[in-house]
Structure formats: C-alpha cells, structure tokens
Scaffold this motif. Sequence first.
Motif, PDB file in Angstrom:
ATOM      1  N   PRO A 116       0.691  -1.214  -0.070  1.00  0.00           N
ATOM      2  CA  PRO A 116      -0.271   0.009  -0.038  1.00  0.00           C
ATOM      3  C   PRO A 116       0.911   1.326  -0.094  1.00  0.00           C
ATOM      4  O   PRO A 116       0.368   2.310  -0.629  1.00  0.00           O
ATOM      5  CB  PRO A 116      -0.952  -0.054   1.333  1.00  0.00           C
ATOM      6  CG  PRO A 116      -0.905  -1.607   1.357  1.00  0.00           C
ATOM      7  CD  PRO A 116       0.340  -2.246   0.994  1.00  0.00           C
ATOM      8  N   GLU A 117       1.991   1.360   0.715  1.00  0.00           N
ATOM      9  CA  GLU A 117       2.935   2.493   0.650  1.00  0.00           C
ATOM     10  C   GLU A 117       3.404   2.687  -0.483  1.00  0.00           C
ATOM     11  O   GLU A 117       3.360   4.039  -1.152  1.00  0.00           O
ATOM     12  CB  GLU A 117       3.956   2.155   1.692  1.00  0.00           C
ATOM     13  CG  GLU A 117       3.455   1.935   2.959  1.00  0.00           C
ATOM     14  CD  GLU A 117       3.014   0.697   3.425  1.00  0.00           C
ATOM     15  OE1 GLU A 117       2.021   0.533   4.507  1.00  0.00           O
ATOM     16  OE2 GLU A 117       3.176  -0.451   2.728  1.00  0.00           O
ATOM     17  N   SER A 167       0.570   4.110  -2.682  1.00  0.00           N
ATOM     18  CA  SER A 167       0.225   5.238  -2.283  1.00  0.00           C
ATOM     19  C   SER A 167       1.166   6.476  -3.013  1.00  0.00           C
ATOM     20  O   SER A 167       0.799   7.364  -3.675  1.00  0.00           O
ATOM     21  CB  SER A 167       0.060   5.468  -1.006  1.00  0.00           C
ATOM     22  OG  SER A 167      -0.127   6.820  -0.445  1.00  0.00           O
ATOM     23  N   ASP A 216       0.098   9.465  -5.639  1.00  0.00           N
ATOM     24  CA  ASP A 216       0.522  10.879  -5.367  1.00  0.00           C
ATOM     25  C   ASP A 216       1.130  11.296  -6.385  1.00  0.00           C
ATOM     26  O   ASP A 216       1.096  12.558  -6.713  1.00  0.00           O
ATOM     27  CB  ASP A 216       1.172  10.976  -4.155  1.00  0.00           C
ATOM     28  CG  ASP A 216       0.455  10.808  -2.924  1.00  0.00           C
ATOM     29  OD1 ASP A 216      -0.546  10.684  -3.051  1.00  0.00           O
ATOM     30  OD2 ASP A 216       1.099  10.426  -1.779  1.00  0.00           O
ATOM     31  N   TYR A 264      -6.059  -1.298  -0.515  1.00  0.00           N
ATOM     32  CA  TYR A 264      -5.824  -0.702  -2.102  1.00  0.00           C
ATOM     33  C   TYR A 264      -6.974   0.021  -2.277  1.00  0.00           C
ATOM     34  O   TYR A 264      -7.095   1.002  -3.033  1.00  0.00           O
ATOM     35  CB  TYR A 264      -5.443  -1.913  -3.029  1.00  0.00           C
ATOM     36  CG  TYR A 264      -4.220  -2.418  -2.612  1.00  0.00           C
ATOM     37  CD1 TYR A 264      -3.026  -1.415  -2.899  1.00  0.00           C
ATOM     38  CD2 TYR A 264      -3.840  -3.760  -2.423  1.00  0.00           C
ATOM     39  CE1 TYR A 264      -1.688  -1.956  -2.543  1.00  0.00           C
ATOM     40  CE2 TYR A 264      -2.727  -4.420  -2.336  1.00  0.00           C
ATOM     41  CZ  TYR A 264      -1.555  -3.422  -2.424  1.00  0.00           C
ATOM     42  OH  TYR A 264      -0.304  -3.783  -2.038  1.00  0.00           O
ATOM     43  N   LEU A 307      -7.108   3.560  -1.021  1.00  0.00           N
ATOM     44  CA  LEU A 307      -6.267   4.276  -1.982  1.00  0.00           C
ATOM     45  C   LEU A 307      -6.864   4.747  -3.281  1.00  0.00           C
ATOM     46  O   LEU A 307      -6.344   5.604  -3.969  1.00  0.00           O
ATOM     47  CB  LEU A 307      -4.733   3.683  -2.318  1.00  0.00           C
ATOM     48  CG  LEU A 307      -4.006   3.415  -0.807  1.00  0.00           C
ATOM     49  CD1 LEU A 307      -2.699   2.672  -1.141  1.00  0.00           C
ATOM     50  CD2 LEU A 307      -3.674   4.623  -0.249  1.00  0.00           C
TER      51      LEU A 307
END
Length: 289
Positions: free
Chosen positions: A206-207, A210, A214, A255, A258
């Motif tokens: 997820p990091e 993400s 962005d 997810y 996000l």
Amino acid sequence: MELGLHYWTYSTPAAPERIASTLTQTARIAEQAGFAEFTAMDHYFQMEHRGTADEPMLEGYTTLGYVAAVTERMRLSLLVTGVMYRYPGLLAKIVTTLDVLSGGRAQLGIGASWYEREQRALGVPVVSMSERFERLEETLQICLQMWSPDNGPYKGTHYQLAETLCVPAPLSKPRPPILIGGGGEKKTLLLVARYADACNLFASSPEDVSRKLDVLRAHCDAEGRDYDAIRKTAVYIGESPLDNADQVVRDAENYRDLGITLLNFMPDGDPSVYTEQLAERLAPRLASI
C-alpha cells in the motif's frame, strides 16, 4: 473491488493440444464468477523471472480474439501491449477489430515494452528507453486520432501516416478505453495523466501504491486533468490468494482506500483450477469490498 484475471502462462497442462480448452474453461469460469476483466500478456517468450524463455507462449491479440468468442461480458485487454511490436496504425485497427467482434469489450492496454531477448530473437528493433517512450506517446496520439473523426495525416518524429482512416469505427463509446501499465514516475505516470483512461500498477505494498498515486495526482494537476477520472488498477503480487484469503482481503481493503478499483490475479499452476478456487474462496469476498 473488481477482479481481473491475468492469463500469463500456457505451460499447464503441458500438452499443447490442451491449451485452447484450458483457456476456454478458465475464461468461462472467470466470467461466471463475475470477473470484470480478462487480460493476456504481450510476449512471445515466457518472462525469465517467471519461468524459462522456451515455455509455451501465444500471441496476445489472437488469444484475446479467441477469448472474445467464448465469453460475453468481460473487458478484454493485453496487460500490456509492447509499443515496439506493432506499427501504431495497425495496432489501432487490431484493437478496433477486437472491439467490434467482442461487442465493444476491447481495451488498449499499452506500455513502453522491455523484453530485449525476445525482441532481438524475433527481429524487433531494439531502441533506447527514451526512444521507446517517444514512440509510446506518438502511438497514443495516433490511436486517439484513428478513433476520432479526423482521418487526416499524422506527422511525428518516429511515425508518419498519410491517412488515419479506421472503418468500421469501434463499438465502444466514445472509443476503447486506454490503460497505460507501469509505475515509472517521470514518464509513464505523466503519459497516464496526459492520455489514459486507466493505469495499472504493481500492488507490491500500500505504501508503494500510495506514492505512485500521489505522483499521478501531481501530474494530473500539472496537465489540468481530473485525477478522479482515471481508473486505478493493480496486479496483486502479495500473499498467495489461495493460501491466505484473509490477508488478501485485508490488502484489497487497503488498496480500495487508496482508490484502486480492480485487482488482477495471476494463475498459479493449472489456470482453470486456480480460477475456480479463486472464484469460490475469494471472489465473493472481494466483490463486496
């Protein structure tokens, strides 16, 4: 959360005469289970980080045409078309053909291509990474023009088309959706912001996802593009879905938060058996997310 099946291996069952029946069975199981998308690879040799180059491999768009005839609902796409493998004008006609014959279910999934061994082996030109991305952008422009009322010429650095006539037009309205695969932050995600209806990332964590999103949002801001208009999809590469269903569901929830709306799953072993088990154990839980 929508589900996609990414059909990446033709090695099981081992007998070549069973490839077609296994493909048919797998696609039908996926469709009956509610999968939204069926994708195949655009490779001619198996990827060496997944197997050996001499494993069975089928040409992608021929495969999708076959799948179109044995299914009725799923979106059909390569994940993703290698930009070096087809002239752009012909690629637009190929995707249009798939769209017309599938009843408007084609998607142009495309990327910059990378597998130099198969390219050198089969006589495909190998160019620098920067040129591949230049060709990718021109290919996107050509496909968009081919799918528009503009039948005039296209003059680019790498491609020049005297006409961009495409008859019949695709059935998809206003045209087949365009998905760009890859997470390159400087070029790939910029092209997503500039041209694509969807992106496809690797769901490594997820990091990581993400951070990529962005970057995409920043590119959209710079390009004046609505970030929310781009569909976000990812290939699930975490826990084995059949061994740890609870973890997969937790990952899918992360997810989803996000903005990922579709996860692609890659069969392990016999694709039809894998897909049947995935449909039984996970599909209902993921569909409710």
